[in-house]
Design a protein around this motif. Structure first.
Motif, PDB file in Angstrom:
ATOM      1  N   UNK A  52     -16.591 -23.616 -10.974  1.00  0.00           N
ATOM      2  CA  UNK A  52     -16.941 -23.766 -12.342  1.00  0.00           C
ATOM      3  C   UNK A  52     -16.099 -24.865 -13.390  1.00  0.00           C
ATOM      4  N   UNK A  53     -17.039 -25.192 -14.268  1.00  0.00           N
ATOM      5  CA  UNK A  53     -16.628 -26.327 -15.280  1.00  0.00           C
ATOM      6  C   UNK A  53     -16.941 -25.600 -16.539  1.00  0.00           C
ATOM      7  N   UNK A  61     -14.368 -24.324 -20.411  1.00  0.00           N
ATOM      8  CA  UNK A  61     -13.067 -24.190 -21.077  1.00  0.00           C
ATOM      9  C   UNK A  61     -12.322 -22.938 -20.205  1.00  0.00           C
ATOM     10  N   UNK A  62     -10.975 -23.395 -19.996  1.00  0.00           N
ATOM     11  CA  UNK A  62     -10.110 -22.461 -19.231  1.00  0.00           C
ATOM     12  C   UNK A  62     -10.055 -20.994 -19.482  1.00  0.00           C
ATOM     13  N   UNK A  63     -10.061 -20.831 -20.917  1.00  0.00           N
ATOM     14  CA  UNK A  63     -10.047 -19.469 -21.346  1.00  0.00           C
ATOM     15  C   UNK A  63     -11.259 -18.736 -21.176  1.00  0.00           C
ATOM     16  N   UNK A  64     -12.450 -19.678 -21.213  1.00  0.00           N
ATOM     17  CA  UNK A  64     -13.719 -18.917 -21.322  1.00  0.00           C
ATOM     18  C   UNK A  64     -13.930 -18.338 -19.779  1.00  0.00           C
ATOM     19  N   UNK A  65     -13.475 -19.564 -19.015  1.00  0.00           N
ATOM     20  CA  UNK A  65     -13.398 -18.983 -17.425  1.00  0.00           C
ATOM     21  C   UNK A  65     -12.839 -17.731 -17.074  1.00  0.00           C
ATOM     22  N   UNK A  66     -11.462 -17.690 -17.671  1.00  0.00           N
ATOM     23  CA  UNK A  66     -10.861 -16.366 -17.327  1.00  0.00           C
ATOM     24  C   UNK A  66     -11.518 -15.089 -17.939  1.00  0.00           C
ATOM     25  N   UNK A  67     -12.279 -15.442 -19.142  1.00  0.00           N
ATOM     26  CA  UNK A  67     -13.060 -14.295 -19.786  1.00  0.00           C
ATOM     27  C   UNK A  67     -14.232 -13.804 -18.918  1.00  0.00           C
ATOM     28  N   UNK A  68     -14.911 -14.858 -18.058  1.00  0.00           N
ATOM     29  CA  UNK A  68     -15.977 -14.707 -17.536  1.00  0.00           C
ATOM     30  C   UNK A  68     -15.728 -14.198 -16.157  1.00  0.00           C
ATOM     31  N   UNK A  69     -14.505 -14.436 -15.583  1.00  0.00           N
ATOM     32  CA  UNK A  69     -14.088 -14.152 -13.930  1.00  0.00           C
ATOM     33  C   UNK A  69     -14.414 -12.699 -13.575  1.00  0.00           C
ATOM     34  N   UNK A  70     -14.222 -11.915 -14.388  1.00  0.00           N
ATOM     35  CA  UNK A  70     -14.490 -10.494 -13.751  1.00  0.00           C
ATOM     36  C   UNK A  70     -16.115 -10.339 -13.461  1.00  0.00           C
ATOM     37  N   UNK A 126     -12.704 -27.693 -13.368  1.00  0.00           N
ATOM     38  CA  UNK A 126     -12.443 -28.627 -14.661  1.00  0.00           C
ATOM     39  C   UNK A 126     -13.248 -28.546 -15.892  1.00  0.00           C
ATOM     40  N   UNK A 127     -13.121 -29.364 -16.720  1.00  0.00           N
ATOM     41  CA  UNK A 127     -14.094 -29.035 -17.893  1.00  0.00           C
ATOM     42  C   UNK A 127     -15.543 -29.088 -17.699  1.00  0.00           C
ATOM     43  N   UNK A 128     -16.269 -28.993 -18.600  1.00  0.00           N
ATOM     44  CA  UNK A 128     -17.944 -28.681 -18.500  1.00  0.00           C
ATOM     45  C   UNK A 128     -18.551 -29.951 -17.772  1.00  0.00           C
ATOM     46  N   UNK A 129     -19.141 -29.530 -16.878  1.00  0.00           N
ATOM     47  CA  UNK A 129     -19.709 -30.831 -15.808  1.00  0.00           C
ATOM     48  C   UNK A 129     -19.180 -30.908 -14.547  1.00  0.00           C
TER      49      UNK A 129
END
Length: 298
Positions: free
Chosen positions: A141-142, A144-153, A166-169
């Protein structure tokens, strides 16, 4: 729960969609000729839309699982595309691209999504349709770290291992690195098996010796059924996708000036398979193509 929309219900996408529904998320999918049969999903309550714009306007998160960058760009930016569906919606709709794509295209599309008020993760996957059906994919997954955590479930509904690259890309860069190494191993094994076949080495001897030495590993296990008995089901990956992914890798390496001589050879091997065989053949069938009598040079 968040409303999920999905575009691309193919060999991988069907398993992803099935597992999202199993975990209780309301799901809508795009009707498309390339989809696997939707009967079971519709029976489970999945709704359908005819246009990406309509789908995006009705959900909170859009998951893309299409072939590659041209298809992602068309789905997002085309007439009646996803970006049009974001207009007028409350800001914050999330686009999760699970396709395999060229990172520079991903970065450009992510910027357009954010300008339209959305948020973006690239989340390409590894493993096969079997693991997709079992909810055991690997995701890279690339974003934002906060968005990553939000979508992880949500991602955990269909993935066993989830890595924030890391970041987008960064997810797409890591996916291309992974596929280059994986397809490189497979291409090397196919060429060796073809050479063994033409030189009279028994396939069972080849497999046994490699497995007990430096040639052992997952690539050999996936290729072994074809080497031994011409069963290609150990690696259900189309030759056309292998050539596409290797082309994306060499493009990425070229963009940054990285060494790519070996990658160019692997890419040309799969391009040859497209020229001389069936694009929808499975990758293990490369052994037979390379073993054909005649000029074996690429």
């Amino acid at each position: 729960m968040k409303k999920i929309g999905m575009i691309g219900i193919g060999m991988m996408g069907h398993g992803i969609a099935t597992n999202i529904v199993k975990h209780g998320y309301p799901l809508a999918v795009l009707e498309h000729a390339g989809n696997q049969p939707l009967d079971a999903l519709k029976a489970a309550g999945v709704t359908t839309y005819g246009k990406p714009r309509e789908l995006a306007a009705a959900v909170d998160i859009v998951i893309l699982c299409v072939t590659g960058s041209p298809q992602v760009e068309a789905v997002l930016m085309g007439d009646d595309g996803v970006l049009q569906g974001l207009q007028g919606r409350k800001a914050g709709t999330v686009i999760i691209d699970c396709s395999t794509a060229i990172p520079t295209s991903t970065e450009r599309l992510a910027k357009l999504v954010m300008e339209a008020g959305g948020r973006f993760l690239d989340s390409p996957m590894t493993r096969t349709p079997k693991e997709a059906a079992e909810g055991r994919l690997n995701l890279l997954v690339g974003g934002d770290a906060a968005l990553f955590e939000e979508c992880k479930p949500l991602l955990a509904c269909f993935a066993e291992n989830i890595t924030h690259a890391g970041p987008v890309g960064a997810g797409h860069r890591m996916k291309l690195l992974h596929n280059y190494v994986s397809l490189g191993f497979v291409g090397l094994l196919a060429e060796a098996a073809a050479c063994a076949e033409r030189s009279g080495v028994a396939p069972e001897v080849l497999v046994d010796v490699l497995a007990k030495g430096g040639g052992g590993g997952l690539a050999l296990e996936r290729m072994k059924p074809y080497i031994l008995s011409r069963d290609p089901s150990g690696l259900r990956f189309f030759m056309s996708n292998a050539a596409k992914d290797m082309g994306y890798y060499t493009t990425m390496a070229g963009d940054i000036g990285a060494a790519r001589a070996i990658a160019d050879g692997v890419h040309e091997t799969f391009e040859r398979a497209l020229r001389e065989g069936d694009p929808q053949a499975l990758v293990p069938e490369l052994v037979s193509l390379l073993a054909k009598k005649g000029d074996g040079a690429i």
